[in-house]
Design an enzyme around this catalytic site. Structure first.
Site, mmCIF file in Angstrom:
data_model
loop_
_atom_site.group_PDB
_atom_site.id
_atom_site.type_symbol
_atom_site.label_atom_id
_atom_site.label_comp_id
_atom_site.label_asym_id
_atom_site.label_seq_id
_atom_site.Cartn_x
_atom_site.Cartn_y
_atom_site.Cartn_z
ATOM 1 N N LEU B 74 0.799 -1.221 0.000
ATOM 2 C CA LEU B 74 0.000 0.000 0.000
ATOM 3 C C LEU B 74 0.832 1.272 0.000
ATOM 4 C CD1 LEU B 74 -2.899 -1.089 2.351
ATOM 5 C CD2 LEU B 74 -2.717 -1.264 -0.120
ATOM 6 N N CYS B 75 2.039 1.147 -0.455
ATOM 7 C CA CYS B 75 2.935 2.297 -0.481
ATOM 8 C C CYS B 75 2.817 3.007 -1.831
ATOM 9 C CB CYS B 75 4.365 1.786 -0.310
ATOM 10 S SG CYS B 75 5.284 2.671 0.896
ATOM 11 N N HIS B 76 2.784 4.330 -1.799
ATOM 12 C CA HIS B 76 2.729 5.095 -3.050
ATOM 13 C C HIS B 76 4.091 5.133 -3.732
ATOM 14 C CE1 HIS B 76 -0.771 6.803 -0.945
ATOM 15 N NE2 HIS B 76 -1.263 6.919 -2.179
ATOM 16 N N MET B 112 8.949 4.841 4.897
ATOM 17 C CA MET B 112 9.044 3.484 4.341
ATOM 18 C C MET B 112 10.243 3.369 3.397
ATOM 19 S SD MET B 112 6.887 1.795 5.881
ATOM 20 C CE MET B 112 7.397 0.303 5.055
ATOM 21 N N GLU B 113 10.495 4.457 2.667
ATOM 22 C CA GLU B 113 11.634 4.460 1.742
ATOM 23 C C GLU B 113 12.947 4.358 2.520
ATOM 24 O OE1 GLU B 113 8.870 6.025 1.270
ATOM 25 O OE2 GLU B 113 8.335 5.298 -0.715
ATOM 26 N N ASP B 127 24.839 -10.353 1.725
ATOM 27 C CA ASP B 127 25.136 -11.107 0.506
ATOM 28 C C ASP B 127 26.613 -10.997 0.122
ATOM 29 O OD1 ASP B 127 24.454 -12.628 -1.854
ATOM 30 O OD2 ASP B 127 24.768 -10.762 -2.959
#
Lengths: 150, 267
Positions: B74-76, B112-113, B127
């Site tokens: 639900l992130c833009h 969120m970013e 990694d």
């Protein structure tokens, strides 16, 4: 000689001042840094350069002293411009005179590498779509590594 | 492997082309990956089999921030104006601390970013280093700060374990704090982007007004005086005392000139 100035410099005059009358100088290496029309954005129209008066001179003196500790330097000049500049303008000149070429090449590169990472100058790039402060570069920090290893 | 040309052309460090109004939304997130001391040493020496670990992890974090909307349902999709990912090698705690800063001038927040950038940078570190150390742990991924938008400024409350162990240098004896009333003020200066974000060039404070006569105490005081205190939490903020660059916490004396500024970009 260390100079911070708004005005453009004449690299020929700097060279003359460094080399004239010096009979123990066998090599002079000079570097000139210029404003590019691409950097962080592809269309840089101008650059403004700010510094920290007092600290900048001290930081540059320290860099030259460190270089003198590593190589036999006859004389060194740093001229760094501040203020507003456009692509093609000169920003900085570093000249080093020594007896032999290797020391001059290395000392000049050493001074530029430390100038870039320790002297308090900041660039702001102007483009058609706005202005932004230039970020530090990993590659500039990496350049210091080679002097540590020796 | 070298990614130098990406840096040269600005891919590693996105260009901030927004004007610098206070309505901008910003977020800072952090995390860390704990590893064996030997692994950290290999990383610091650039001896990892997969090559330049930090540059790769930085690019990964920046790319991840840009693609957050593809990962979180639900992130833009946001037009980020600035993303930075920074690393700090902490040999005492044998971990790499990761922090991400995101900014935009859009209509929705960027936490969120920032969190995605930190997470993916940590995963990339894993990694890149897993060939020599499978037991690494990714820890403490969290939001540190956000500003802009309806909810305004949110700041993580400092707790003892959030303090980076190597930034706390021993502080000289500070028992003699008597009679500070007539001492010279400490002059504080700000430069370049920091000056613009704070909207001020200089501050001055009497030593007696600081909670402690240290750089940390001074920074705390400055943050209480400015509209954008988060600007002083930039992970790569530099500091000079009396024209000499300093690191960690040190004692500040009356009459000192203290300057805060972003990494230098001359030459």
């Amino acid at each position: 000689m260390i100079r911070i100035q708004h005005e453009p410099f004449d690299i020929g005059a700097l060279y003359k001042g460094l080399s004239e009358g010096s009979h123990n100088t066998g090599a002079v290496v000079s570097f000139v840094g210029r404003v590019r029309d691409f950097n962080e954005s592809p269309e840089v129209t101008a650059l403004s350069l700010e510094h920290y008066p007092g600290m900048t001179e001290r930081a540059l003196e320290n860099v030259v002293e460190r270089a003198q500790g590593r190589w036999e330097i006859n004389d060194a000049i740093i001229v760094h411009r501040i203020g507003y500049m456009t692509p093609g303008d000169d920003i900085v000149a570093v000249l080093v005179s020594t007896a032999h070429r290797h020391a001059a090449f290395e000392a000049c590169a050493f001074i530029m590498d430390f100038l870039k990472t320790s002297a308090p100058f900041w660039k702001k790039e102007h483009t058609q779509s706005g202005a932004y402060w230039v970020s530090e570069r990993e590659s500039d920090l990496a350049s210091l590594k080679r002097w540590e290893q020796q | 492997m070298t990614l130098t040309h990406l840096n040269e052309r600005g891919e590693a460090s996105m260009v901030d082309v927004s004007d610098k109004q206070s309505s901008h939304r910003e977020a800072v997130a952090s995390g860390r990956i704990v590893m064996q001391p030997e692994t950290l040493k290999l990383l610091a020496d650039g001896s990892m089999p997969k090559g330049d670990v930090l540059t790769t992890a930085r690019i990964a974090g920046i790319q991840a921030a840009k693609r957050t909307h593809e990962l979180i349902p639900l992130c833009h999709a946001l037009m980020l104006s600035k993303v930075t990912v920074d690393f700090e090698l902490d040999t005492a705690a044998h971990c790499v601390r990761v922090s991400a800063f995101c900014r935009l001038g859009g209509r929705t927040g960027v936490e969120m970013e920032a969190l995605t950038a930190v997470s993916v940078a940590c995963l990339t570190l894993y990694d890149m280093c897993k060939a020599v150390d499978r037991g690494m742990e990714i820890m403490d991924v969290r939001l540190e700060h956000k500003s802009g938008g309806q909810s305004g400024v949110w700041e993580r409350k400092a707790s003892p374990e959030t303090v980076s162990s190597d930034t706390v240098a021993p502080v000289a004896d500070t028992t003699d704090l008597s009679d500070k009333s007539n001492e010279s003020p400490i002059e504080i200066r700000f430069f370049a982007e920091l000056r613009e974000r704070l909207g001020i060039e200089k501050l001055s404070v009497l030593p007696g007004h600081l909670s402690s006569p240290t750089l940390r105490g001074l920074k705390e005081w400055v943050k209480s005086q400015v509209d954008a205190p988060q600007a002083l939490d930039q992970p790569r903020l530099l500091c000079a005392v009396n024209h000499d660059m300093v690191q960690g916490d040190i004692t500040i004396n009356p009459g000192d000139e203290v300057a805060f500024f972003p990494p230098v970009t001359g030459g």
